[in-house]
Structures are given as structure tokens and as C-alpha cells.
Write an enzyme that holds these catalytic residues in place. Structure first.
Site, PDB file in Angstrom:
ATOM      1  N   CYS A 100      -3.896   9.691   4.805  1.00  0.00           N
ATOM      2  CA  CYS A 100      -4.454   9.164   3.548  1.00  0.00           C
ATOM      3  C   CYS A 100      -5.166  10.305   2.827  1.00  0.00           C
ATOM      4  O   CYS A 100      -6.064  10.929   3.382  1.00  0.00           O
ATOM      5  CB  CYS A 100      -5.431   8.031   3.867  1.00  0.00           C
ATOM      6  SG  CYS A 100      -6.544   7.607   2.520  1.00  0.00           S
ATOM      7  N   CYS A 104      -6.633   7.841  -4.550  1.00  0.00           N
ATOM      8  CA  CYS A 104      -5.996   6.821  -5.396  1.00  0.00           C
ATOM      9  C   CYS A 104      -6.938   5.682  -5.765  1.00  0.00           C
ATOM     10  O   CYS A 104      -6.720   4.984  -6.755  1.00  0.00           O
ATOM     11  CB  CYS A 104      -4.795   6.218  -4.680  1.00  0.00           C
ATOM     12  SG  CYS A 104      -3.944   7.355  -3.600  1.00  0.00           S
ATOM     13  N   THR A 191     -12.971   4.629   1.475  1.00  0.00           N
ATOM     14  CA  THR A 191     -12.038   5.732   1.700  1.00  0.00           C
ATOM     15  C   THR A 191     -12.471   6.969   0.915  1.00  0.00           C
ATOM     16  O   THR A 191     -12.636   6.907  -0.292  1.00  0.00           O
ATOM     17  CB  THR A 191     -10.625   5.292   1.245  1.00  0.00           C
ATOM     18  OG1 THR A 191     -10.235   4.173   2.031  1.00  0.00           O
ATOM     19  CG2 THR A 191      -9.618   6.406   1.410  1.00  0.00           C
ATOM     20  N   GLU A 257     -13.260   7.178   6.209  1.00  0.00           N
ATOM     21  CA  GLU A 257     -13.829   5.914   5.725  1.00  0.00           C
ATOM     22  C   GLU A 257     -15.325   5.932   6.028  1.00  0.00           C
ATOM     23  O   GLU A 257     -15.744   6.390   7.089  1.00  0.00           O
ATOM     24  CB  GLU A 257     -13.188   4.695   6.413  1.00  0.00           C
ATOM     25  CG  GLU A 257     -11.702   4.518   6.140  1.00  0.00           C
ATOM     26  CD  GLU A 257     -10.825   5.436   6.964  1.00  0.00           C
ATOM     27  OE1 GLU A 257     -11.238   5.818   8.077  1.00  0.00           O
ATOM     28  OE2 GLU A 257      -9.749   5.814   6.487  1.00  0.00           O
ATOM     29  N   HIS A 292      -3.756  -1.161  -6.448  1.00  0.00           N
ATOM     30  CA  HIS A 292      -3.859  -0.568  -5.116  1.00  0.00           C
ATOM     31  C   HIS A 292      -2.740  -1.064  -4.199  1.00  0.00           C
ATOM     32  O   HIS A 292      -2.301  -0.350  -3.292  1.00  0.00           O
ATOM     33  CB  HIS A 292      -5.242  -0.822  -4.514  1.00  0.00           C
ATOM     34  CG  HIS A 292      -5.642   0.279  -3.567  1.00  0.00           C
ATOM     35  ND1 HIS A 292      -5.613   1.605  -3.918  1.00  0.00           N
ATOM     36  CD2 HIS A 292      -6.019   0.250  -2.278  1.00  0.00           C
ATOM     37  CE1 HIS A 292      -5.966   2.348  -2.875  1.00  0.00           C
ATOM     38  NE2 HIS A 292      -6.217   1.551  -1.862  1.00  0.00           N
ATOM     39  N   TYR A 296       0.261   1.512  -2.206  1.00  0.00           N
ATOM     40  CA  TYR A 296       0.740   1.564  -0.823  1.00  0.00           C
ATOM     41  C   TYR A 296       2.262   1.682  -0.746  1.00  0.00           C
ATOM     42  O   TYR A 296       2.791   2.096   0.274  1.00  0.00           O
ATOM     43  CB  TYR A 296       0.268   0.306  -0.056  1.00  0.00           C
ATOM     44  CG  TYR A 296      -1.199   0.334   0.319  1.00  0.00           C
ATOM     45  CD1 TYR A 296      -2.085   1.191  -0.320  1.00  0.00           C
ATOM     46  CD2 TYR A 296      -1.699  -0.478   1.319  1.00  0.00           C
ATOM     47  CE1 TYR A 296      -3.425   1.228   0.027  1.00  0.00           C
ATOM     48  CE2 TYR A 296      -3.039  -0.452   1.673  1.00  0.00           C
ATOM     49  CZ  TYR A 296      -3.890   0.397   1.019  1.00  0.00           C
ATOM     50  OH  TYR A 296      -5.221   0.434   1.360  1.00  0.00           O
ATOM     51  N   CYS A 299       2.091   5.830  -0.914  1.00  0.00           N
ATOM     52  CA  CYS A 299       1.453   6.647   0.139  1.00  0.00           C
ATOM     53  C   CYS A 299       1.943   6.285   1.530  1.00  0.00           C
ATOM     54  O   CYS A 299       2.211   7.162   2.353  1.00  0.00           O
ATOM     55  CB  CYS A 299      -0.067   6.557   0.042  1.00  0.00           C
ATOM     56  SG  CYS A 299      -0.793   5.082   0.777  1.00  0.00           S
ATOM     57  N   GLU A 447      -5.111   0.077   7.918  1.00  0.00           N
ATOM     58  CA  GLU A 447      -5.282  -0.007   6.468  1.00  0.00           C
ATOM     59  C   GLU A 447      -4.094  -0.689   5.797  1.00  0.00           C
ATOM     60  O   GLU A 447      -4.250  -1.358   4.779  1.00  0.00           O
ATOM     61  CB  GLU A 447      -5.507   1.384   5.881  1.00  0.00           C
ATOM     62  CG  GLU A 447      -5.961   1.295   4.445  1.00  0.00           C
ATOM     63  CD  GLU A 447      -6.315   2.617   3.831  1.00  0.00           C
ATOM     64  OE1 GLU A 447      -5.971   3.651   4.414  1.00  0.00           O
ATOM     65  OE2 GLU A 447      -6.931   2.607   2.765  1.00  0.00           O
TER      66      GLU A 447
HETATM   67 FE1  SF4 Z   1      -5.265   6.522   0.934  1.00  0.00          FE
HETATM   68 FE2  SF4 Z   1      -2.959   5.357   0.310  1.00  0.00          FE
HETATM   69 FE3  SF4 Z   1      -5.290   4.274  -0.492  1.00  0.00          FE
HETATM   70 FE4  SF4 Z   1      -4.327   6.573  -1.567  1.00  0.00          FE
HETATM   71  S1  SF4 Z   1      -3.423   4.510  -1.695  1.00  0.00           S
HETATM   72  S2  SF4 Z   1      -6.420   6.159  -0.977  1.00  0.00           S
HETATM   73  S3  SF4 Z   1      -3.437   7.533   0.226  1.00  0.00           S
HETATM   74  S4  SF4 Z   1      -4.529   4.519   1.622  1.00  0.00           S
HETATM   75 FE    FE Z   2      -6.741   1.999   0.735  1.00  0.00          FE
END
Ligand code: SF4
Ligand code: FE
Length: 484
Positions: A100, A104, A191, A257, A292, A296, A299, A447
Site C-alpha cells: 500500500c 490515495c 493509512t 496504519e 475508495h 482498490y 492498487c 484491508e
Molecule cells: Fe493503500 Fe490501496 Fe488505499 Fe491506496 S487505495 S491508500 S494503495 S489500500
Molecule cells: Fe485503504
């Protein structure tokens, strides 16, 4: 303002002088701390990638807000194409870091706050939108990292904020002073918080009349007085503090985190973007969550690329790459991973302009995306475990490999495909271990389940967007049914 490099970012963070409690100790030298440094490197990657030949096309964007080129991690989406490029950028960063990269959440928060404040001002005649636009212009120009902070502790889940034994279990305005407000509360699971310059605080859920103190959206710097940080543990995290990098699995990058406590933190008026407008809290939460959930689909797919690559490589190293059942399982992993990517791209390509002008993802498809993310990475991890073999859970330590007494035995008995050295086979197994059961599994699995809301939250949204009445009407028309 030129786009920062990774080194410039790290320097700018140092200047904030943040401190945190890490493994029971008050820690001031965060940059050098073995648990924190890898996570900072992962964020620094998002800066460096804007300058490298492979990443710059994805990481750069022209912003109409500040009339300049910005890092896409601060960009307000101006088209569906922008939303699609965001997902591609996230896949790229995930594949390059294997973890991660933390940047984002602020991006998703900004896009949600930008459109929600516009609509709130229209109804209530407030001036939140212009305030937020000025704030975000500054973020873009300075190329900063912003932690989007939504998740409150929530206490007894059966009670509303005002009925909790402790009213701080939902972050709230505790007091009004001239020129601003004082907030109290906490945000959990944050995060990349200690790798951020700013915190953009949002309510954790839709508030109702009578819950005005909890309907607050605002920003404070991470080094504001009264903000306290308690570092979150990750599985096997202390391996990062050991001498041998081999046992860590991902030797360079990692996630972060942090539990964040706000104790009588003053927020000046120019950083308040919602203050009691309960009727817009639901919109803000829904829009942030949808962005968000889209994220995902980028990422996690990038990290999935790393896991699939490592699994295919270990199959080759073990000498089983040609076995038909291994090839079938790897195809299955690719199929699942690309299905997630398809969902991320689909909800982006169906994006729509908000009244404020920035683009929002398709809510139904973004929730379908995230619901798949709560399942497919687990299945991909299961297949990786199957292919990698039992050594994944029993392999000796790097220290034993380096020990003159035990090293020769490990090299003799862990030898497989002669094309590869034993140490390299061990590296790949440790990377797989990191992603399915170690520190990396926090980002890739836990996550995937709970980040951006647990599966039940996506099911609620899917039901709301499902248009079941319309679908039934179609059948009634098709079959000429008359309703009594
Ligand atoms: Fe982390 Fe993915 Fe959230 Fe971006 S979208 S902060 S990489 S978990
Ligand atoms: Fe997240």
C-alpha cells in the site's frame, strides 16, 4: 511549484518534526525507524514515479484548479478518462512497490469534499466550497500528502453518537472559540498518517438532526497541537527491525496504519468545510467510499500482479511450472485479478460530472468492485499458498542460511531447479509469505476486507442502486402481467 521528487518529499516531512508512540516507546526519529522507513519509501515512490519515464504519463495531470501540472495523487478528476487513468496509476504503483503506497485516501477525500461542499453551499448558502478550493489549490501547488480521515472508533455500534457513554467515540466539535472550533475524538486505521503533511477529517457516517456537533469536516496539519499518534502493528512487523532483510519478504517497501487521537485540537475557520450540516454528511461518506472502492480495483490488482509473478516464479524455481494443474491455477489467479481490474476500469469509465464539475465514479459498479475485492485476493492468496508448497510456512531464518555451520545444509537440501540459487528461492518464498500472512497481508487481505467499508456496507449500496422495481417492471411488461 515544480512536482516534488521522493527526496524532496522526505525532506518536507522531516520539517514537520512528527513524533509517535511505536511499540510502546515515544519516538521522534521517525524517518530512521525500521518500522516506518519502508512505508515512507512507498509514499516517496509516488513522487519519484512522476519523474521516471515509465510513470510520468500516469502520475502527471494538468489541473484546472491551480492551472498547473500536478501529481495525479492531488488531482480533482475532470473526466471519466481521469478516473480510468487513476486506476491505471494505482495498479502501476502497487505492482512497483508490492504494498500500500498510502496516498490515495487523501485524493479520494478531496474529490468527495469538493463536490459535496458545492452542493451544500447551494442549499445552505455557506462558503465551504470556495474555502476548500483554496485549500486544495495550496495542496496541489505544494504537492503534499493528505491523510483522508474517516473511520471513528464508533463505540457501542447499537448507539448513535450522542447516546454513547463517551461522546468522543465519534469525532466532534467540542467547543467554539473565536475564529474556529475545537475538536475531540479519534480516527482509527489511518493509512499513511505519519507520512502525511495534512489531515482531512470527515464524518464517519450520515448524521441526523440533533447530531450537528458530529457533522464536521475540516483540515489540520499533522503536527497540530493536540494530535497524538499510536503506531499500528502488522503481522511479523518486527522482522523489519532484524539485521537480515531476506526474512522481511518485501525488502524495500511497506504500508502503515496509525491510531490518531485528537485532544482539544483547534481548527481555524478557513479550514472548516462542513459544520453541522447533517443533511450532507451521507453524501460525503457515500462519495468518498465509492472513490475508495474504485481505488482498490487498481492498487490491489497491482499487488496481485506481484503475488502472481512471485507464484509463477516459485513454480519455475520448484521445477513444476509445466504441470497442467499449476498452469491452470495460475490462469485462475490472473482471471481473478483481471476481473478486479475490469471492475475498477468499469466504474471509472461510467463516471459522471457532479454539480461542482469534478467526476464521480459509478456508485453501483464501484461497490461491485469492492465486494469482489473482499473475496478475490483471498482466493488468489489461497492458490499462491497451494503452488508455493509447505516450505512457505517452515523455512529456516536468513541467519541460519548465513551461519557457517547450518548454511551448507540449507543450501544442499533446499536446492531445487539448478537454474536458481537457494537464497533466491528463499527470497521469493518470503515475499509470498509477506503478502499472504506477513506484514503485507495487512494491506492485501485484511484491508481488502475492511478498507473502504466491510462487505455488508457494499451490499447495502448495491441493494440501493439495484433498481429492482425497474427490473420487475420490465418482467411485468414482458409477460403482460396485470397487477391487482
Ligand atoms: Fe493503500 Fe490501496 Fe488505499 Fe491506496 S487505495 S491508500 S494503495 S489500500
Ligand atoms: Fe485503504
Amino acid at each position: 511549484m515544480a512536482l516534488k521528487t521522493g527526496d524532496q518529499y522526505l525532506e518536507s516531512l522531516e520539517a514537520l518534526d512528527l513524533e509517535a508512540h511505536v511499540l510502546g516507546e515515544k519516538t521522534e526519529q521517525l524517518a530512521e525507524h525500521g518500522l516506518i522507513a519502508p512505508s515512507r519509501k512507498a509514499v516517496a515512490f509516488t513522487y519519484d514515479a512522476a519523474h521516471d519515464s515509465q510513470g510520468r504519463e500516469l502520475l502527471r495531470s494538468y489541473s484546472r484548479l491551480c492551472n498547473d501540472e500536478v501529481n495525479r495523487f492531488t488531482h480533482l478528476h475532470e473526466s471519466s478518462e481521469d478516473l480510468v487513468t487513476k486506476v491505471k496509476m494505482q495498479r502501476y504503483c502497487g505492482a512497483m512497490t508490492g504494498c500500500c503506497f498510502q496516498r490515495c485516501v487523501g485524493l479520494d477525500a478531496a474529490n468527495a469534499v469538493y463536490s459535496t461542499t458545492f452542493e451544500c453551499d447551494k442549499k445552505h448558502g455557506a462558503r465551504f466550497h470556495n474555502r476548500f478550493s483554496d485549500y486544495w489549490k495550496w495542496i496541489q501547488q505544494e504537492d503534499l500528502v493528505v491523510d483522508g480521515a474517516m473511520t471513528d472508533p464508533k463505540g457501542d455500534r447499537g448507539r448513535r453518537p450522542k447516546d454513547q457513554v463517551d461522546p468522543d467515540l465519534f469525532l466532534r466539535v467540542k467547543e467554539r472559540r473565536s475564529g474556529g472550533v475545537v475538536i475531540n475524538g479519534a480516527k482509527l486505521h489511518q493509512t499513511g498518517m505519519l507520512n502525511s503533511h495534512e489531515i482531512l477529517i470527515m464524518p464517519t457516517m450520515g448524521m441526523r438532526p440533533g447530531e450537528e456537533p458530529w457533522a464536521v469536516c475540516c483540515a489540520v496539519p499533522t503536527n497540530a497541537t493536540g494530535v497524538r499518534y499510536i503506531y499500528g502493528r502488522q503481522t511479523s512487523d518486527t522482522r523489519k527491525l532484524e539485521q537480515h532483510k531476506l526474512d522481511v519478504g518485501n525488502p524495500i517497501f511497506g504500508g502503515q496504519e496509525v491510531m490518531t487521537v485528537f485532544e482539544d485540537v483547534f481548527v481555524p475557520e478557513e479550514r472548516i468545510f462542513l459544520d453541522g450540516q447533517v443533511d450532507f454528511t451521507g453524501m460525503l461518506v457515500e462519495r468518498f467510499a465509492s472513490y475508495h472502492r474504485q481505488s482498490y480495483g487498481g492498487c490491489k490488482v497491482g499487488v496481485g500482479d506481484v503475488l502472481i509473478g512471485a507464484t509463477a516464479l516459485i513454480a519455475r524455481m520448484n521445477g513444476v511450472e509445466k504441470a497442467s494443474h499449476i498452469r491452470e491455477k495460475i490462469v485462475e489467479m490472473v482471471h481473478l485479478n483481471e476481473t478486479l481490474y475490469s471492475c475498477g476500469l468499469a466504474c471509472s469509465s461510467q463516471g459522471w460530472p457532479t454539480l461542482a464539475g469534478n467526476y464521480q465514479v459509478d456508485l453501483l459498479l464501484a461497490n461491485v468492485c469492492k465486494l469482489n475485492v473482499t473475496r478475490f485476493p483471498y482466493e488468489i492468496a489461497r492458490l499462491a499458498t497451494d503452488i508455493a508448497g509447505g516450505l512457505l510456512g517452515t523455512m529456516p531464518a536468513a541467519a541460519d542460511l548465513n551461519d557457517p555451520e547450518t548454511g551448507p545444509y540449507i543450501k544442499k537440501y533446499l536446492a531445487a531447479n539448478p537454474q536458481y540459487q537457494v537464497v533466491d528461492r528463499m527470497k521469493v518464498l518470503r515475499l509470498i509469505e509477506n503478502l499472504i500472512a506477513g506484514a503485507g497481508a495487512v494491506g492485501y487481505l485484511i484491508e481488502s476486507m475492511h478498507g473502504a467499508g466491510p462487505p455488508a456496507a457494499q451490499r447495502i449500496m448495491i441493494e440501493r442502486q439495484a433498481e429492482l422495481e425497474y427490473k420487475m417492471r420490465q418482467v411485468i411488461n414482458l409477460l403482460s402481467i396485470t397487477e391487482q
